[in-house]
Design a protein around this motif. Structure first.
Motif, PDB file in Angstrom:
ATOM      1  N   HIS A  79       0.834  -1.214   0.000  1.00 46.47           N
ATOM      2  CA  HIS A  79       0.000   0.000   0.000  1.00 46.47           C
ATOM      3  C   HIS A  79       0.866   1.261   0.000  1.00 46.47           C
ATOM      4  N   TRP A  80       1.857   1.315   0.878  1.00 45.00           N
ATOM      5  CA  TRP A  80       2.704   2.502   0.982  1.00 45.00           C
ATOM      6  C   TRP A  80       3.608   2.669  -0.233  1.00 45.00           C
ATOM      7  N   ILE A  81       4.103   1.549  -0.781  1.00 45.50           N
ATOM      8  CA  ILE A  81       4.952   1.636  -1.981  1.00 45.50           C
ATOM      9  C   ILE A  81       4.170   2.257  -3.133  1.00 45.50           C
ATOM     10  N   LEU A  82       2.946   1.780  -3.338  1.00 44.43           N
ATOM     11  CA  LEU A  82       2.109   2.324  -4.404  1.00 44.43           C
ATOM     12  C   LEU A  82       1.722   3.771  -4.122  1.00 44.43           C
ATOM     13  N   PHE A  83       1.508   4.095  -2.848  1.00 36.91           N
ATOM     14  CA  PHE A  83       1.162   5.449  -2.437  1.00 36.91           C
ATOM     15  C   PHE A  83       2.269   6.438  -2.794  1.00 36.91           C
ATOM     16  N   PHE A  84       3.494   6.132  -2.382  1.00 34.58           N
ATOM     17  CA  PHE A  84       4.609   7.041  -2.655  1.00 34.58           C
ATOM     18  C   PHE A  84       4.967   7.051  -4.143  1.00 34.58           C
ATOM     19  N   HIS A  85       4.774   5.921  -4.815  1.00 39.11           N
ATOM     20  CA  HIS A  85       5.038   5.894  -6.260  1.00 39.11           C
ATOM     21  C   HIS A  85       4.039   6.780  -6.998  1.00 39.11           C
ATOM     22  N   ALA A  86       2.790   6.753  -6.559  1.00 39.85           N
ATOM     23  CA  ALA A  86       1.769   7.606  -7.172  1.00 39.85           C
ATOM     24  C   ALA A  86       2.128   9.075  -7.014  1.00 39.85           C
ATOM     25  N   ILE A  87       2.653   9.444  -5.851  1.00 39.64           N
ATOM     26  CA  ILE A  87       3.068  10.825  -5.617  1.00 39.64           C
ATOM     27  C   ILE A  87       4.218  11.203  -6.539  1.00 39.64           C
ATOM     28  N   GLN A  88       5.166  10.282  -6.705  1.00 44.83           N
ATOM     29  CA  GLN A  88       6.352  10.579  -7.502  1.00 44.83           C
ATOM     30  C   GLN A  88       6.047  10.737  -8.988  1.00 44.83           C
ATOM     31  N   ILE A  89       5.050   9.996  -9.500  1.00 46.24           N
ATOM     32  CA  ILE A  89       4.760  10.099 -10.932  1.00 46.24           C
ATOM     33  C   ILE A  89       3.599  11.045 -11.230  1.00 46.24           C
ATOM     34  N   SER A  90       2.914  11.537 -10.187  1.00 45.01           N
ATOM     35  CA  SER A  90       1.885  12.565 -10.379  1.00 45.01           C
ATOM     36  C   SER A  90       2.190  13.708  -9.427  1.00 45.01           C
ATOM     37  N   ASN A  91       1.394  13.853  -8.370  1.00 41.20           N
ATOM     38  CA  ASN A  91       1.708  14.796  -7.307  1.00 41.20           C
ATOM     39  C   ASN A  91       0.860  14.481  -6.079  1.00 41.20           C
ATOM     40  N   VAL A  92       1.046  15.265  -5.027  1.00 39.67           N
ATOM     41  CA  VAL A  92       0.343  15.024  -3.763  1.00 39.67           C
ATOM     42  C   VAL A  92      -1.159  15.223  -3.931  1.00 39.67           C
ATOM     43  N   SER A  93      -1.565  16.287  -4.606  1.00 43.45           N
ATOM     44  CA  SER A  93      -2.985  16.617  -4.748  1.00 43.45           C
ATOM     45  C   SER A  93      -3.752  15.504  -5.452  1.00 43.45           C
ATOM     46  N   ILE A  94      -3.210  15.010  -6.556  1.00 39.14           N
ATOM     47  CA  ILE A  94      -3.858  13.925  -7.300  1.00 39.14           C
ATOM     48  C   ILE A  94      -3.992  12.691  -6.424  1.00 39.14           C
ATOM     49  N   THR A  95      -2.905  12.300  -5.779  1.00 36.59           N
ATOM     50  CA  THR A  95      -2.899  11.082  -4.962  1.00 36.59           C
ATOM     51  C   THR A  95      -3.907  11.163  -3.826  1.00 36.59           C
ATOM     52  N   LEU A  96      -3.929  12.278  -3.106  1.00 38.58           N
ATOM     53  CA  LEU A  96      -4.827  12.401  -1.966  1.00 38.58           C
ATOM     54  C   LEU A  96      -6.284  12.544  -2.389  1.00 38.58           C
ATOM     55  N   SER A  97      -6.537  13.113  -3.552  1.00 46.19           N
ATOM     56  CA  SER A  97      -7.918  13.193  -4.036  1.00 46.19           C
ATOM     57  C   SER A  97      -8.470  11.794  -4.303  1.00 46.19           C
ATOM     58  N   ILE A  98      -7.632  10.913  -4.836  1.00 45.39           N
ATOM     59  CA  ILE A  98      -8.055   9.518  -5.052  1.00 45.39           C
ATOM     60  C   ILE A  98      -8.258   8.819  -3.708  1.00 45.39           C
ATOM     61  N   PHE A  99      -7.435   9.158  -2.719  1.00 48.17           N
ATOM     62  CA  PHE A  99      -7.541   8.536  -1.399  1.00 48.17           C
ATOM     63  C   PHE A  99      -8.844   8.905  -0.704  1.00 48.17           C
ATOM     64  N   SER A 100      -9.503   9.980  -1.156  1.00 48.75           N
ATOM     65  CA  SER A 100     -10.789  10.356  -0.575  1.00 48.75           C
ATOM     66  C   SER A 100     -11.848   9.286  -0.808  1.00 48.75           C
ATOM     67  N   LEU A 101     -11.582   8.389  -1.753  1.00 48.15           N
ATOM     68  CA  LEU A 101     -12.529   7.312  -2.049  1.00 48.15           C
ATOM     69  C   LEU A 101     -12.509   6.203  -1.004  1.00 48.15           C
ATOM     70  N   GLY A 102     -11.557   6.262  -0.076  1.00 54.72           N
ATOM     71  CA  GLY A 102     -11.370   5.182   0.881  1.00 54.72           C
ATOM     72  C   GLY A 102     -12.613   4.814   1.675  1.00 54.72           C
ATOM     73  N   ALA A 103     -13.336   5.834   2.177  1.00 55.36           N
ATOM     74  CA  ALA A 103     -14.513   5.575   3.009  1.00 55.36           C
ATOM     75  C   ALA A 103     -15.583   4.809   2.229  1.00 55.36           C
ATOM     76  N   PHE A 104     -15.784   5.172   0.957  1.00 55.19           N
ATOM     77  CA  PHE A 104     -16.805   4.503   0.164  1.00 55.19           C
ATOM     78  C   PHE A 104     -16.374   3.109  -0.275  1.00 55.19           C
ATOM     79  N   LEU A 105     -15.096   2.958  -0.559  1.00 58.59           N
ATOM     80  CA  LEU A 105     -14.592   1.624  -0.876  1.00 58.59           C
ATOM     81  C   LEU A 105     -14.782   0.692   0.311  1.00 58.59           C
ATOM     82  N   ALA A 106     -14.557   1.236   1.516  1.00 62.14           N
ATOM     83  CA  ALA A 106     -14.748   0.435   2.730  1.00 62.14           C
ATOM     84  C   ALA A 106     -16.206   0.024   2.889  1.00 62.14           C
ATOM     85  N   SER A 107     -17.132   0.941   2.549  1.00 65.69           N
ATOM     86  CA  SER A 107     -18.558   0.638   2.692  1.00 65.69           C
ATOM     87  C   SER A 107     -18.992  -0.474   1.741  1.00 65.69           C
TER      88      SER A 107
END
Length: 298
Positions: A79-107
């Motif tokens: 999870h963390w490897i993919l997280f930091f890789h996503a930041i490196q090939i895009s940016n923080v804003s893009i990565t964290l906006s996708i992470f906002s989906l976490g609550a709904f994925l959990a549901s």
């Protein structure tokens, strides 16, 4: 008691701010994502080990639990490897906006593990959230690869969170995390050995990388985790869940002011991110009201 709750609430906001800052620290590092996670998990496990010794807790666990923690540790590392890789090939804003989906994925994923029915309004909120995600993907198509890595990362993140939710019920959270982090280090080390990445250059880092890794492993990982467990003694799960949803907001704002031009996105991006965040908050508010109504009826 009220003062304790207020103190815990401010502490929780500080922890969420730290979690948001984690992504910014990852963007400041000059080493690859797998190396970031290896150093982070190794250093954090050392800090947690010292904390366990200081608190005179026991490291003893059953073999059955240990094997489960090994699996979860592997998922956390991935999870963390993919997280930091996503930041490196895009940016923080893009990565964290996708992470906002976490609550709904959990549901959507929790019913598969806890044997409950999928709730209709969660699906509805999820569909609206996907519209926000679609808007982001349409206007920021150059970051599509980073979005894919971030999405896979958050799916894995929800998966190990669900597993931990079961494991942590009758076990000490600090001890569990200690073994999970060590397991993550083990799996990454095996991979590095097969790829012959453990060279002398691997351990030669710049002063900036060492300082960032120290902050990442101590404050953003070891401290944030133990403090997060502590505040749950005073605050309700609903309060913790709703406040944690602010992590992407804090992270995007911090990235904008700290990293500068790289994090400046189009207005359509911010509209899509806001739509996702609003749906997450509405989901939490709706759940809270339904819980209160049930208590009144009882």
């Amino acid at each position: 008691m009220q003062n304790d709750n207020l103190k815990s609430y401010f502490t929780l906001h500080f922890i969420v701010l730290i979690w948001g800052f984690t992504a910014v620290l990852g963007a400041l590092l000059s080493i690859e994502s797998s190396a970031i996670v290896w150093y982070r998990m190794l250093m954090a496990s050392c800090f947690l080990g010292m904390y366990i010794i200081y608190k005179k807790k026991t490291f003893k666990i059953s073999i059955n639990l240990f094997l489960k923690l090994v699996l979860v540790g592997f998922l956390i590392a991935l999870h963390w490897i993919l997280f930091f890789h996503a930041i490196q090939i895009s940016n923080v804003s893009i990565t964290l906006s996708i992470f906002s989906l976490g609550a709904f994925l959990a549901s959507l994923m929790e019913p598969l593990f806890y044997g409950r029915k999928i709730i209709g309004y969660e699906v509805f909120f999820g569909l609206i959230t996907m519209l926000g995600l679609g808007l982001i993907m349409q206007v920021e198509v150059n970051y599509l690869q980073g979005m894919i890595y971030a999405f896979i990362s958050i799916v894995i993140g929800v998966l190990f969170t669900i597993f931990n939710g079961k494991l942590i019920q009758n076990q000490d959270a600090t001890v569990i995390t200690f073994y999970e982090f060590l397991s993550g280090v083990f799996f990454i080390s095996i991979y590095f050995l097969t790829q012959q990445k453990f060279t002398s250059d691997f351990f030669v880092l710049s002063a900036n990388d060492w300082w960032v890794l120290l902050a990442l492993s101590s404050v953003c990982t070891a401290y944030a985790f133990t403090a997060g467990v502590k505040v749950m003694e005073q605050l309700s799960p609903y309060t913790v869940m709703l406040t944690t949803n602010l992590e992407p907001v804090y992270g995007i704002l911090l990235a904008y002011f700290i990293l500068g031009d790289k994090e400046k996105m189009s207005m359509s991006f911010y509209f899509g991110a806001l739509l996702i965040f609003v749906m997450v908050v509405l989901n939490g508010v709706y759940k809270h009201r339904k819980t209160r109504k049930k208590r009144v009826l009882i």
